[in-house]
Design an enzyme around this catalytic site. Structure first.
Site, PDB file in Angstrom:
ATOM      1  N   TYR A  66      12.141  13.659  23.924  1.00  0.00           N
ATOM      2  CA  TYR A  66      12.669  12.822  22.851  1.00  0.00           C
ATOM      3  C   TYR A  66      13.733  11.853  23.354  1.00  0.00           C
ATOM      4  O   TYR A  66      13.846  10.733  22.854  1.00  0.00           O
ATOM      5  CB  TYR A  66      13.206  13.687  21.711  1.00  0.00           C
ATOM      6  CG  TYR A  66      12.113  14.095  20.751  1.00  0.00           C
ATOM      7  CD1 TYR A  66      11.631  13.201  19.804  1.00  0.00           C
ATOM      8  CD2 TYR A  66      11.539  15.355  20.814  1.00  0.00           C
ATOM      9  CE1 TYR A  66      10.612  13.546  18.937  1.00  0.00           C
ATOM     10  CE2 TYR A  66      10.514  15.720  19.958  1.00  0.00           C
ATOM     11  CZ  TYR A  66      10.060  14.812  19.018  1.00  0.00           C
ATOM     12  OH  TYR A  66       9.034  15.153  18.163  1.00  0.00           O
ATOM     13  N   VAL A 103       9.393   6.334  13.380  1.00  0.00           N
ATOM     14  CA  VAL A 103      10.696   6.964  13.642  1.00  0.00           C
ATOM     15  C   VAL A 103      11.570   6.102  14.549  1.00  0.00           C
ATOM     16  O   VAL A 103      12.566   6.570  15.087  1.00  0.00           O
ATOM     17  CB  VAL A 103      10.502   8.374  14.257  1.00  0.00           C
ATOM     18  CG1 VAL A 103       9.809   9.301  13.278  1.00  0.00           C
ATOM     19  CG2 VAL A 103       9.725   8.316  15.578  1.00  0.00           C
ATOM     20  N   HIS A 119       9.366  10.446   8.341  1.00  0.00           N
ATOM     21  CA  HIS A 119       9.244  11.362   9.474  1.00  0.00           C
ATOM     22  C   HIS A 119      10.511  11.441  10.322  1.00  0.00           C
ATOM     23  O   HIS A 119      10.481  12.009  11.409  1.00  0.00           O
ATOM     24  CB  HIS A 119       8.045  10.957  10.337  1.00  0.00           C
ATOM     25  CG  HIS A 119       6.732  11.153   9.648  1.00  0.00           C
ATOM     26  ND1 HIS A 119       5.531  10.681  10.160  1.00  0.00           N
ATOM     27  CD2 HIS A 119       6.419  11.776   8.484  1.00  0.00           C
ATOM     28  CE1 HIS A 119       4.553  11.002   9.332  1.00  0.00           C
ATOM     29  NE2 HIS A 119       5.064  11.657   8.314  1.00  0.00           N
ATOM     30  N   PRO A 215      -6.480  -3.649  11.635  1.00  0.00           N
ATOM     31  CA  PRO A 215      -7.628  -4.243  12.328  1.00  0.00           C
ATOM     32  C   PRO A 215      -8.891  -3.381  12.241  1.00  0.00           C
ATOM     33  O   PRO A 215      -9.992  -3.883  12.466  1.00  0.00           O
ATOM     34  CB  PRO A 215      -7.145  -4.364  13.780  1.00  0.00           C
ATOM     35  CG  PRO A 215      -6.031  -3.389  13.903  1.00  0.00           C
ATOM     36  CD  PRO A 215      -5.378  -3.317  12.557  1.00  0.00           C
ATOM     37  N   ASP A 216      -8.737  -2.112  11.879  1.00  0.00           N
ATOM     38  CA  ASP A 216      -9.880  -1.200  11.832  1.00  0.00           C
ATOM     39  C   ASP A 216     -10.015  -0.583  10.450  1.00  0.00           C
ATOM     40  O   ASP A 216      -9.049  -0.454   9.694  1.00  0.00           O
ATOM     41  CB  ASP A 216      -9.702  -0.066  12.852  1.00  0.00           C
ATOM     42  CG  ASP A 216      -9.494  -0.585  14.265  1.00  0.00           C
ATOM     43  OD1 ASP A 216     -10.347  -1.386  14.717  1.00  0.00           O
ATOM     44  OD2 ASP A 216      -8.490  -0.201  14.894  1.00  0.00           O
TER      45      ASP A 216
END
Length: 243
Positions: A66, A103, A119, A215-216
């Site tokens: 992290y 995040v 989150h 885009p998908d």
């Protein structure tokens, strides 16, 4: 619904709710959660690094990962998509609400204020004992793990891990905003992670318009009003007439 109709609906809406995912930050050079596991970290599954069990087994390893992600997002800069959403907030005022699954803190750095981070945030830590949330030191001076400024206990990353619930108040605020929205934008998210992905359906059930920018095709596409097949910055620019 055509693009022109979607643009008109967004323009006239008094209440707009937005959900953003990793696709918004990709244009700032921030890899998705799974793509972040490269090099040394490629041998780990996400669950090995982002779960309460992993942290109990090896908190130093989890903090090392992290801390690296924290350094990366600190170097990144908000892109056009972040700035367009901050502009949309200024236009809609109190009628605007943004919920992000990201995040990295880039929405806030771009100027977004009516915002919940579902989150968590990489730049903060949460005390394991008393729950205090505090900012991390600058990346070049940060040596994990941090200690709580109030009680001196060890702090954990302020991130929602696998197997944990989203912050209750943030989720309640987001759910209410999407239920009340005339138009909802679902930007750069695959629609696979619940309960955040279910926010779009709250707007649809209430009779609102839901526009996807991706885009998908996604898990949500068939349930939505309109889809703009482009990356976040270009899709938002097209919807807002800022191209």
């Amino acid at each position: 619904m055509t693009l022109e109709e979607a643009r008109a609906a967004l323009h006239t809406a008094r209440r707009v709710a937005v959900l953003t995912g990793a696709g918004v930050s990709a244009e700032s050079g921030i890899p998705t959660f799974r793509d972040a596991q490269t090099g040394h970290w490629a041998r780990f599954r996400p669950e090995d690094l982002a779960s309460p069990g992993a942290y109990r087994r090896d908190p130093n390893m989890v903090w090392e990962w992290y801390a690296g992600r924290y350094r990366d997002v600190t170097r990144a800069q908000p892109n056009k998509a972040h700035h367009l959403l901050a502009l949309l907030e200024r236009e809609k005022g109190d009628g605007f609400f943004l919920a992000t699954q990201n995040v990295d803190g880039l929405h806030a750095r771009a100027g977004s204020e009516r915002l919940v981070e579902l989150h968590g945030n990489l730049s903060t830590a949460r005390c394991e004992a008393c729950g205090t949330v505090a900012p991390l030191p600058a990346p070049d001076t940060f040596t994990p793990p941090p200690t709580c400024p109030l009680c001196g206990s060890r702090m954990r990353p302020n991130i929602v891990w696998f197997g944990e619930f989203l912050p209750e108040l943030a989720l309640e605020a987001a759910t209410r905003a999407f239920q009340e929205a005339e138009v909802a934008l679902i930007v750069g998210t695959s629609g696979q992670v619940y309960p955040a992905a279910g926010l779009a359906l709250e707007t649809r059930r209430a009779g609102g318009v839901v526009i996807e920018v991706n885009p998908d095709e996604t898990e949500l596409t068939s349930s939505l009003t309109h889809s703009v097949r482009d990356v976040a910055s270009k899709g938002l620019a097209a919807l807002m007439g800022e191209a």
